[in-house]
Design an enzyme around this catalytic site. Structure first.
Site, short mmCIF file in Angstrom:
data_model
loop_
_atom_site.label_atom_id
_atom_site.label_comp_id
_atom_site.label_asym_id
_atom_site.label_seq_id
_atom_site.Cartn_x
_atom_site.Cartn_y
_atom_site.Cartn_z
N ASN A 86 0.87 -1.18 0.00
CA ASN A 86 0.00 0.00 0.00
C ASN A 86 0.90 1.23 0.00
O ASN A 86 1.73 1.40 0.90
CB ASN A 86 -0.90 0.00 1.23
N GLN A 93 -2.44 2.97 3.13
CA GLN A 93 -1.24 2.82 3.96
C GLN A 93 -1.47 3.51 5.30
O GLN A 93 -1.90 4.68 5.34
CB GLN A 93 -0.01 3.41 3.26
N VAL A 95 0.91 2.66 8.11
CA VAL A 95 2.22 2.74 8.77
C VAL A 95 3.23 3.20 7.71
O VAL A 95 3.45 2.50 6.71
CB VAL A 95 2.65 1.37 9.36
N HIS A 99 6.56 -1.61 3.76
CA HIS A 99 6.40 -3.02 4.12
C HIS A 99 5.64 -3.72 3.00
O HIS A 99 4.84 -3.12 2.31
CB HIS A 99 5.68 -3.19 5.45
N HIS A 101 3.04 -6.81 2.28
CA HIS A 101 2.12 -7.79 2.87
C HIS A 101 2.22 -9.09 2.08
O HIS A 101 2.14 -9.08 0.84
CB HIS A 101 0.67 -7.31 2.76
#
Ligand code: AMP
Length: 115
Positions: A86, A93, A95, A99, A101
């Site tokens: 994201n 998003q 955070v 990252h 997923h």
């Protein structure tokens, strides 16, 4: 290190369910899983969003893909999983520390992007 929940996890200030740890990234179980297998691969470098990465991050981004494949296999979903990044608030998003997923154990209708 980023001042986000993932930065704090990488620093050891917040506990996590750690599945992988190397020089460049960690993989942890998502605290609020949206699939039977929901793992996050997180670089130790605190890049806020994918679009904030640069050519200097090329090897790191490739490394995240390789680790995602390894962890997916280890979690038993190596033959059917999706990777999601994201990017930005408008894409969900929450955070702002890059990252990836890993989503597995879902029924993925053939040819459809959304499960
Ligand atoms: P995103 O919406 O792409 O920014 O994803 C952030 C993800 O981080 C969500 O799926 C959250 O459930 C997950 N998350 C938030 N805090 C934690 C935590 N402390 N440990 C593990 N996963 C977390």
């Amino acid at each position: 290190m980023s001042d986000t929940v993932f930065g704090k996890i990488i620093n050891g200030d917040i506990p996590c369910d750690l599945l992988h740890d190397d020089e460049h990234c960690i993989a942890i179980n998502d605290i609020s899983p949206k699939a039977p297998v929901h793992v996050l691969v997180i670089p130790k470098k605190g890049i806020p969003r994918l679009v904030d990465s640069t050519l200097d991050d090329q090897a790191l981004l490739g490394h995240l893909m390789l680790v995602a494949g390894k962890v997916a296999r280890e979690q038993g979903v190596g033959d059917a999983f999706r990777l999601v990044v994201n990017n930005g608030e408008g894409a969900g998003q929450t955070v702002f520390h890059l990252h990836v997923h890993i989503l597995g154990g879902l029924n993925f209708p053939e040819g459809q992007l959304a499960g």
